[in-house]
Design an enzyme around this catalytic site. Structure first.
Site, PDB file in Angstrom:
ATOM      1  N   ASN A  99       0.732  -1.183   0.141  1.00 46.01           N
ATOM      2  CA  ASN A  99       0.034  -0.014   0.036  1.00 46.01           C
ATOM      3  C   ASN A  99       0.866   1.325   0.229  1.00 46.01           C
ATOM      4  OD1 ASN A  99      -2.785  -1.191  -0.057  1.00 46.01           O
ATOM      5  ND2 ASN A  99      -2.294  -1.767   2.146  1.00 46.01           N
ATOM      6  N   ARG A 132       0.630   4.300   0.626  1.00 49.53           N
ATOM      7  CA  ARG A 132      -0.182   5.553   1.263  1.00 49.53           C
ATOM      8  C   ARG A 132      -0.053   5.154   2.754  1.00 49.53           C
ATOM      9  NH1 ARG A 132      -4.554   2.570   3.123  1.00 49.53           N
ATOM     10  NH2 ARG A 132      -4.830   0.713   1.934  1.00 49.53           N
TER      11      ARG A 132
END
Ligand code: ADP
Length: 448
Positions: free
Chosen positions: A289, A291
């Site tokens: 991920n 983020r």
């Protein structure tokens, strides 16, 4: 350093980012839909701009409106939070094309990790262990059958463009394969507009363990240890812990070292999380991920490092202030996702908050954007708050969590609080003895 940042999100994460900005002396701009005009993230920001009607597609995902809001207010950077546009590589590119800083990684890395097959191949090449599976997207049912024989049943069909656990189907035996492929493809097509699927060995009783990293523009990469997110329902995380009850300090250092070394080779920038399944002492990469994640506060609790502050510093070009040897792990932390939904059926329960009282005391943090008199709109996700507890040991953390849950009052809507009140009293949870299927079995026993 930036003077003003636009926060392209809503809810608790918009407040979380606002807090980091305030502590750094940075002015903030909130954006909001017409449904969120009274929202806390709007009230606490220095300025706000309405970017469209309630549906996210016309507001929080409205790229031209967000870029305009940035230009009108003179914000120099955009923090996308999680969800919405946070993993949209095209958005990150557009932000940069407008000479606005994107608080996140390079768009090329967002794009790479958004394609699950390409991501798996890329991380494998830099030394991260992956789940045995197909080399790329699977073609005809016949090809798929051959690949599945090679991997060995049970196998999992996953969407290349996957996310949020959608487009995922298990085939326990050869006769299940055709239906699993058809349904996974159909789901993937509906959810992502892309019906490409790939295949992996289906691990029977793994834990979900993920490693948090921070990487700066000088090429330094550090890790903040792992989080255990095995307690899931329909592949959605419900409760997260740092560290994992299954790992010791040496194992943490080992996987942390593998990950930081790999991301150095990839030239990664910013905060990121590398997710693994962990079974019988082995790690298997599932995705990265690119983020900030919902569960980042448990890592902050045990390291004392403000991850959002570091994201902002990195995006401004500043080097990391800390080296790996300065990262120390202290105690244990658990986060419970307090959703506005029925605790057992998980039916969303938007509506008016009639009563609200947050727990306090040593080692208790409550990240939320709700207040008494607030009406939770039906248009967005059901996360109403995150209860994050820290203790010197896992035991102390669990006892603190138990009392904090008993102090927390959210009236007027249904919430997942009763589920957590049961979980903190369960033998397996107290012993840290659970895997990714544990919660589903528990809920099935409760008749949910
Ligand atoms: P998504 O992007 O849709 O969230 P992930 O690849 O991150 O998909 O997987 C989500 C969850 O699905 C994991 O946390 C795990 O519970 C389950 N899962 C994924 N891959 C496997 C596998 N090979 N075997 C068993 N379970 C898996």
């Amino acid at each position: 350093m930036f003077d003003k940042i636009l926060i392209a999100n809503r809810g608790e994460i918009a407040l979380r980012i606002n807090r980091a900005c305030k502590e750094m002396g940075i002015a903030t701009v909130a954006v909001h839909s017409t449904a969120d005009a009274d929202a806390m993230h709007v009230r606490l920001a220095d300025e706000s701009v309405c970017i469209g009607p309630p549906p996210a597609a016309q507001s929080y995902l409205n790229i031209p409106a967000i870029i305009s809001a940035c230009e009108i207010t003179g914000a120099q950077a955009i923090h996308p939070g999680y969800g919405f546009l946070s993993e949209n590589a095209r958005f990150a590119e557009i932000v940069k094309e407008h000479s606005i800083a994107f608080i996140g990684p390079d768009p090329a890395h967002i794009r790479l990790m958004g394609d699950k097959i390409a991501a798996k191949q890329a991380v494998k090449e830099v030394g991260i262990p992956t789940v045995p599976g197909s080399d790329g997207a699977v073609g005809s049912d016949l090809d798929a059958a051959q690949i599945a024989e090679g991997i060995g049943y049970p196998v999992l069909i996953k969407a290349t463009a996957g996310g949020g656990g959608r487009g995922m189907k298990v085939a326990q035996k050869p006769s299940d394969l055709s239906l699993a492929l058809t349904t996974a493809r159909a789901e993937a097509k509906t959810a992502f507009g892309n019906d490409a699927v790939y295949m992996e060995k289906y691990l029977q009783k793994p834990r979900h363990i993920e490693v948090q990293v921070l990487a700066d523009a000088t090429g330094r990469v550090i890790h903040l240890g792992e989080r255990d997110c095995s307690l899931q329902r329909r592949h959605q995380k419900v409760w997260e812990e740092a560290g994992s009850p299954a790992l010791n300090a040496a194992q943490r250092e080992e996987i942390g070292g593998v990950v930081t070394h790999a991301l150095e080779k990839l030239g990664y920038l910013g905060a990121g999380t590398v997710e693994f399944l962990y079974e019988d002492g082995h790690f298997y990469f599932i995705e990265m991920n690119t983020r900030l994640q919902v569960e980042h506060p448990v890592s902050e609790a045990i390291t004392g490092i403000d991850i959002v502050r570091e994201q902002i510093r990195i995006a401004s070009g500043a080097p990391l202030e800390i080296e790996q040897k300065d990262v120390t792990f202290s105690g244990h932390s658990i986060e419970c996702r307090i959703n506005a939904e029925n605790a057992f059926t998980f039916q969303p329960s938007p509506g008016l908050i009639t009563q609200f009282h947050t727990p306090g005391g040593l080692g208790v943090r409550f990240d939320s954007a709700i207040y008494s008199g607030y009406r939770i709109p039906p248009y967005y996700d059901s996360l109403a708050g995150k209860l994050i507890v820290h203790g010197r040991s896992r035991n102390e953390c669990l006892m603190r969590l138990r009392r904090a849950l008993d102090e927390l009052v959210v009236g007027g809507v249904e919430t997942t609080i009763p589920l957590f009140q049961m979980l903190v009293r369960e033998h397996d949870i107290l012993n840290g003895d659970y895997n990714i299927h544990w919660l589903e079995h528990f809920l099935a026993k409760k008749g949910a």
